[in-house]
Design a protein around this motif. Structure first.
Motif, mmCIF file in Angstrom:
data_model
loop_
_atom_site.group_PDB
_atom_site.id
_atom_site.type_symbol
_atom_site.label_atom_id
_atom_site.label_comp_id
_atom_site.label_asym_id
_atom_site.label_seq_id
_atom_site.Cartn_x
_atom_site.Cartn_y
_atom_site.Cartn_z
ATOM 1 N N SER A 9 0.822 -1.216 0.000
ATOM 2 C CA SER A 9 0.000 0.000 0.000
ATOM 3 C C SER A 9 0.855 1.264 0.000
ATOM 4 C CB SER A 9 -0.932 -0.006 1.218
ATOM 5 O OG SER A 9 -0.194 -0.081 2.426
ATOM 6 N N ASP A 10 2.149 1.112 -0.241
ATOM 7 C CA ASP A 10 3.092 2.230 -0.188
ATOM 8 C C ASP A 10 2.822 3.214 -1.335
ATOM 9 O OD1 ASP A 10 5.206 3.967 -0.037
ATOM 10 O OD2 ASP A 10 6.765 2.428 -0.018
ATOM 11 N N PRO A 11 2.398 4.447 -1.025
ATOM 12 C CA PRO A 11 2.105 5.406 -2.102
ATOM 13 C C PRO A 11 3.343 5.849 -2.877
ATOM 14 C CG PRO A 11 2.013 6.483 0.043
ATOM 15 C CD PRO A 11 2.169 5.020 0.315
ATOM 16 N N LYS A 19 3.909 -2.662 -7.218
ATOM 17 C CA LYS A 19 3.213 -3.367 -6.137
ATOM 18 C C LYS A 19 2.486 -4.600 -6.666
ATOM 19 C CE LYS A 19 1.339 0.576 -4.857
ATOM 20 N NZ LYS A 19 0.533 1.597 -4.134
ATOM 21 N N ALA A 20 1.892 -4.477 -7.855
ATOM 22 C CA ALA A 20 1.222 -5.631 -8.447
ATOM 23 C C ALA A 20 2.217 -6.741 -8.760
ATOM 24 C CB ALA A 20 0.480 -5.213 -9.711
ATOM 25 N N GLU A 21 3.403 -6.376 -9.226
ATOM 26 C CA GLU A 21 4.432 -7.368 -9.523
ATOM 27 C C GLU A 21 4.907 -8.045 -8.255
ATOM 28 O OE1 GLU A 21 7.010 -9.905 -11.210
ATOM 29 O OE2 GLU A 21 5.423 -8.722 -12.182
ATOM 30 N N LEU A 22 5.052 -7.282 -7.170
ATOM 31 C CA LEU A 22 5.438 -7.868 -5.882
ATOM 32 C C LEU A 22 4.399 -8.882 -5.432
ATOM 33 C CD1 LEU A 22 7.112 -8.041 -3.267
ATOM 34 C CD2 LEU A 22 5.845 -6.021 -2.444
ATOM 35 N N LEU A 23 3.139 -8.529 -5.551
ATOM 36 C CA LEU A 23 2.075 -9.445 -5.149
ATOM 37 C C LEU A 23 2.089 -10.717 -5.985
ATOM 38 C CD1 LEU A 23 -1.447 -8.765 -4.002
ATOM 39 C CD2 LEU A 23 -1.229 -10.140 -6.067
ATOM 40 N N ARG A 24 2.242 -10.558 -7.290
ATOM 41 C CA ARG A 24 2.252 -11.743 -8.155
ATOM 42 C C ARG A 24 3.448 -12.644 -7.840
ATOM 43 N NH1 ARG A 24 -1.368 -11.455 -12.285
ATOM 44 N NH2 ARG A 24 -2.260 -9.406 -12.772
ATOM 45 N N ARG A 25 4.579 -12.042 -7.534
ATOM 46 C CA ARG A 25 5.774 -12.824 -7.234
ATOM 47 C C ARG A 25 5.603 -13.619 -5.932
ATOM 48 N NH1 ARG A 25 8.994 -8.933 -7.510
ATOM 49 N NH2 ARG A 25 9.541 -8.591 -5.321
ATOM 50 N N LEU A 26 4.959 -13.002 -4.952
ATOM 51 C CA LEU A 26 4.816 -13.647 -3.649
ATOM 52 C C LEU A 26 3.663 -14.647 -3.599
ATOM 53 C CD1 LEU A 26 5.344 -10.594 -1.259
ATOM 54 C CD2 LEU A 26 6.967 -12.438 -1.743
ATOM 55 N N LEU A 27 2.563 -14.331 -4.283
ATOM 56 C CA LEU A 27 1.354 -15.121 -4.103
ATOM 57 C C LEU A 27 0.854 -15.805 -5.370
ATOM 58 C CD1 LEU A 27 -0.638 -12.600 -1.858
ATOM 59 C CD2 LEU A 27 0.768 -14.532 -1.126
ATOM 60 N N GLY A 28 1.482 -15.501 -6.500
ATOM 61 C CA GLY A 28 0.998 -16.038 -7.769
ATOM 62 C C GLY A 28 0.887 -17.543 -7.811
ATOM 63 N N GLY A 29 1.804 -18.252 -7.156
ATOM 64 C CA GLY A 29 1.761 -19.709 -7.191
ATOM 65 C C GLY A 29 0.884 -20.324 -6.131
ATOM 66 N N GLN A 30 0.293 -19.495 -5.252
ATOM 67 C CA GLN A 30 -0.490 -20.028 -4.136
ATOM 68 C C GLN A 30 -1.990 -19.781 -4.278
ATOM 69 O OE1 GLN A 30 1.270 -18.899 -0.290
ATOM 70 N NE2 GLN A 30 3.043 -18.138 -1.417
ATOM 71 N N ASP A 40 -5.481 -11.678 -10.036
ATOM 72 C CA ASP A 40 -5.833 -10.516 -10.863
ATOM 73 C C ASP A 40 -6.609 -9.481 -10.051
ATOM 74 O OD1 ASP A 40 -4.597 -11.608 -13.051
ATOM 75 O OD2 ASP A 40 -6.436 -12.386 -13.961
ATOM 76 N N LEU A 41 -7.556 -9.950 -9.239
ATOM 77 C CA LEU A 41 -8.342 -9.028 -8.421
ATOM 78 C C LEU A 41 -7.461 -8.308 -7.401
ATOM 79 C CD1 LEU A 41 -11.149 -7.928 -7.696
ATOM 80 C CD2 LEU A 41 -11.443 -9.897 -6.186
ATOM 81 N N LEU A 42 -6.588 -9.043 -6.759
ATOM 82 C CA LEU A 42 -5.687 -8.457 -5.766
ATOM 83 C C LEU A 42 -4.692 -7.490 -6.406
ATOM 84 C CD1 LEU A 42 -5.107 -11.670 -3.656
ATOM 85 C CD2 LEU A 42 -6.111 -9.549 -2.777
ATOM 86 N N ALA A 43 -4.245 -7.819 -7.612
ATOM 87 C CA ALA A 43 -3.324 -6.920 -8.307
ATOM 88 C C ALA A 43 -3.995 -5.575 -8.568
ATOM 89 C CB ALA A 43 -2.865 -7.555 -9.624
ATOM 90 N N GLY A 44 -5.272 -5.619 -8.928
ATOM 91 C CA GLY A 44 -6.002 -4.380 -9.106
ATOM 92 C C GLY A 44 -6.120 -3.593 -7.813
#
Length: 271
Positions: free
Chosen positions: A52-54, A61-72, A79-83
């Protein structure tokens, strides 16, 4: 929520609705994924702040999320969380609150698809009444040192086979991860969220004696005329109610000969 967070949440709600309009998307799976991310973000302050860092771009931030959680998680959930993380949030806790709301909404969408949303609304209301009437049950479920598995087992013994699975899932999440809410406040929040799925208001109706089907239809129609929206009636009976009926919608309470008063109020508004 204020400012940027309110706008981000409104966008997230629209994205959830658009996603679940596709019948190939499983809302129950989406709810499970989002609930697990809620728990993760609630527990991991560093990750919560990073997502949530402005000062970081939405894509970073979307790339960080996909890297951490994409396989889980499922692809739809990611996709929803990336948005969500691409949006701007006034504070990190608002992001967690938003993910939690989407998890609960996804479960309610599952109930709606199955034609069981009315049942879930009614069961949430009745469970809230049970909590209010039983201090022992309330204390057991609100005990912060009690094992989550024990609470889950207790809830299953109360609701399993008696309530819709969506109701049991929603209540279990609330009890095992209240995130600072009281049980009563959490049940009220879930009830309002369920009503919002049909753009309805919720009226808590307490009558001295059970209402007939005709009285319920008349009351519902009168309330709908006054508020300009469909109103879902949560019914309770209390012989001590003065005037026969008491109706509460949000902070507004109407007592007395309710149908006559509502009909008169509707005529005045129409005039």
């Amino acid at each position: 929520m204020n400012g940027a967070s309110r706008e981000a949440l409104a966008t997230a709600r629209e994205q959830l609705d658009a996603l679940t309009d596709n019948t190939s998307v499983a809302p129950a799976k989406l709810a499970d994924d989002l609930a697990s991310v809620t728990a993760l973000l609630n527990r991991e302050g560093t990750l919560r702040r990073a997502l949530s860092d402005p000062a970081k771009s939405g894509e970073a931030k979307a790339e960080l999320l996909r890297r951490l959680l994409g396989g889980q998680l499922g692809a739809d959930s990611v996709d929803l969380l990336a948005g969500l993380v691409r949006s701007r949030w006034s504070q990190p806790r608002d992001l967690v609150d938003a993910v939690e709301e989407l998890a609960d909404s996804a479960d309610l969408i599952d109930a709606q698809r199955r034609g069981a949303l009315d049942d879930v609304e009614d069961e949430l209301f009745r469970f809230g009444r049970i909590l209010s009437a039983s201090s022992e049950l309330r204390a057991a479920l609100a005990n912060q040192v009690a094992d989550a598995r024990a609470k889950t087992g207790l809830l299953h013994s109360l609701l399993g086979g008696r309530a819709h699975p969506v109701t049991e899932r929603l209540v279990t999440r609330l009890v095992t991860a209240p995130r600072g809410r009281s049980l009563e406040g959490g049940i009220e929040y879930l009830s309002k969220l369920a009503a919002a799925r049909r753009d309805r208001m919720v009226a808590e109706v307490t009558s001295a004696t059970p209402l007939s089907d005709q009285q319920k239809r008349r009351l519902g129609a009168s309330l709908a005329r006054i508020y300009g929206r469909q109103v879902h009636l949560n019914l309770d009976v209390d012989p001590a109610v003065l005037g026969g009926v008491r109706v509460r919608i949000g902070d507004e309470v109407i007592n007395g000969a309710i149908a006559d008063r509502l009909d008169e109020a509707a005529r005045r508004l129409a005039g």
